[in-house]
Design a protein around this motif. Sequence first.
Motif, mmCIF file in Angstrom:
data_model
loop_
_atom_site.group_PDB
_atom_site.id
_atom_site.type_symbol
_atom_site.label_atom_id
_atom_site.label_comp_id
_atom_site.label_asym_id
_atom_site.label_seq_id
_atom_site.Cartn_x
_atom_site.Cartn_y
_atom_site.Cartn_z
ATOM 1 N N HIS A 109 0.843 -1.299 -0.047
ATOM 2 C CA HIS A 109 -0.162 0.184 -0.050
ATOM 3 C C HIS A 109 0.729 1.259 -0.096
ATOM 4 O O HIS A 109 0.465 2.345 -0.448
ATOM 5 N N ASP A 110 1.968 1.189 0.497
ATOM 6 C CA ASP A 110 3.102 2.239 0.441
ATOM 7 C C ASP A 110 3.797 2.627 -0.921
ATOM 8 O O ASP A 110 4.655 3.451 -1.104
ATOM 9 N N GLN A 112 5.934 0.314 -2.323
ATOM 10 C CA GLN A 112 7.000 -0.827 -2.617
ATOM 11 C C GLN A 112 6.427 -1.953 -3.154
ATOM 12 O O GLN A 112 5.410 -2.526 -3.212
ATOM 13 N N SER A 178 4.914 -4.292 4.261
ATOM 14 C CA SER A 178 6.194 -3.852 3.457
ATOM 15 C C SER A 178 7.306 -3.436 4.606
ATOM 16 O O SER A 178 7.242 -3.350 5.940
ATOM 17 N N ALA A 180 8.712 -0.862 5.318
ATOM 18 C CA ALA A 180 8.416 0.158 6.291
ATOM 19 C C ALA A 180 7.943 0.117 7.417
ATOM 20 O O ALA A 180 7.855 1.019 7.990
ATOM 21 N N ARG A 196 -1.045 1.729 5.790
ATOM 22 C CA ARG A 196 -0.648 2.009 4.436
ATOM 23 C C ARG A 196 0.537 0.929 4.363
ATOM 24 O O ARG A 196 1.495 1.176 3.338
ATOM 25 N N HIS A 197 0.695 -0.253 4.932
ATOM 26 C CA HIS A 197 1.714 -1.230 4.660
ATOM 27 C C HIS A 197 1.372 -2.630 4.266
ATOM 28 O O HIS A 197 2.319 -3.294 4.194
ATOM 29 N N THR A 205 -6.205 3.047 6.457
ATOM 30 C CA THR A 205 -5.908 4.592 6.291
ATOM 31 C C THR A 205 -5.552 5.503 7.707
ATOM 32 O O THR A 205 -4.971 6.340 7.760
#
Length: 513
Positions: A109-110, A112, A178, A180, A196-197, A205
């Motif tokens: 979602h980010d 990557q 992710s 992150a 968002r990962h 969100t």
Amino acid sequence: MRLAVPAAGLLLLTGCFSGSTGGTDDAAGSTGTGAATSDARIRVAHLQPPRSGFSTITDDAFKMGRWSNIEPLVVLDENGDAQPLLATGWSQVDDTTWRFVVRQGVQFHDGQALTPAAVVGSLGAAAAASPPPRILDGVGLTAEVDPSAPDEAVLVRTTAADPLLPQRLSSPQLAIMSPAAYSTDGSGTTVVDPVRHATGPFVLTAVNGTSSASLDRFDGYWGERAAAAGIDATFVPDGTARAAAMRTDTADVVEAVPAGQASLLDPALLHEVKMPRTNTLYLNTSSGAFADPAVRAAAREAIDAQQVVDTVYEGRADVAQGLLGPALPWTADRPQRTQTAAPAGAADGKTITIGTFTDRAELPEVAVQLQAQLEAAGFTVRQDVREYAQIEADALAGRFDAFVLSRATVLDSGDPVAYLASDFSCDGSFNISQFCDPAVDAAIAKASATPAGDDRRAAVLEAERLVLEADAAVPMLHERVLQGEQADVVDAARDPRERALVTTSTTVGAASS
């Protein structure tokens, strides 16, 4: 090498047995395709608030799975068999090593890209967590990028042969996030930021503490686009308030409507699902009154489960024949067990404290019934009832003589061995009974090492027999969950494993292309 599934990609298997969904059907009879979209947002009232800030390596992951937000490598079908999700295929390299092919073209979602290295990072974070996810109890899991195909696959190893590793990797607590998402706090503990990962059809969100969360449709999803525009989730521990949300149309889908509220609602809006969930009285076998097997037997003999079913659940439950219930049909073949009879007067003068929690509305009522039954047998009974988040640590530390718990028995892998290991092995991470018996450990180890099939099921039932003969726990009933859905809800999943709820085909009202 033994090939488990074809390496060719299989689009998401979906519905009420999957951990995250993107497809066309569920066992509740859904027929939507999920291809059409709408501007509708689905309002969901959940039973329990998050306890760990939606860290995926905790039980909070199951809520995120029910939102189709996170995705693990594999998903379970209705038979509990592993099917491709973020892994397109896998093979067993040797007794302790499996190779998983990572799906190409997946975006977090980010922004990557999903890579084998990201998979290794997520599995490693879960394995290193303290405590680790229940599904990894005693597994000793490690993962590395396959050096022969670094852009394609990962190698996953266990300390001992694990014939159910693919099913194990279906747990939402082993979702792939992710890179992150991961950081370390001042104490060196891994922190997972869920916002968002993930990779699913809905992107998380916003998280508003323990009160609510928001998700939007993720238009970059690798699979089928979600029909609904988003999800607005609220956390409503009070069962009467959840029922009121159905009655006043302030929620579209409501988890676990209390049986006592059912008569106040339109029966057409309630959907009953037999669950692999058992309401059990765990007895503290290491300290207090129930350290004495004779006193545990007295408690077991005092309990009238039928009365609990009739009064608290208004008949919407099944009297337990064991720890595992009718949602697993093969448990009907369980072996006979021999229960020790309680000596006369074993309960007299014994003071015990029963703990339970308010998040499931029926449990305090069950505790009241048990108190009356146990006092009639000669016990002196006290109660300690709180919200689950405030009582779990004390329960795990053995601070109660008995604890009433509604427990999902195949929550993590579709197989009850992990539940038995977690709750009844000497090193189990959820051992409320403080129970340790080498014979039970050996029986659980045998079940764990047996390949899927009739032999494994027989080994599971043998381990169950030993636990029950020791009176480490008294199973009372198997629940049937009431899920509330407004009349215009389309294709909400009705999932016995409590892994799916809002899928890509779920929406409110008629969707339009």
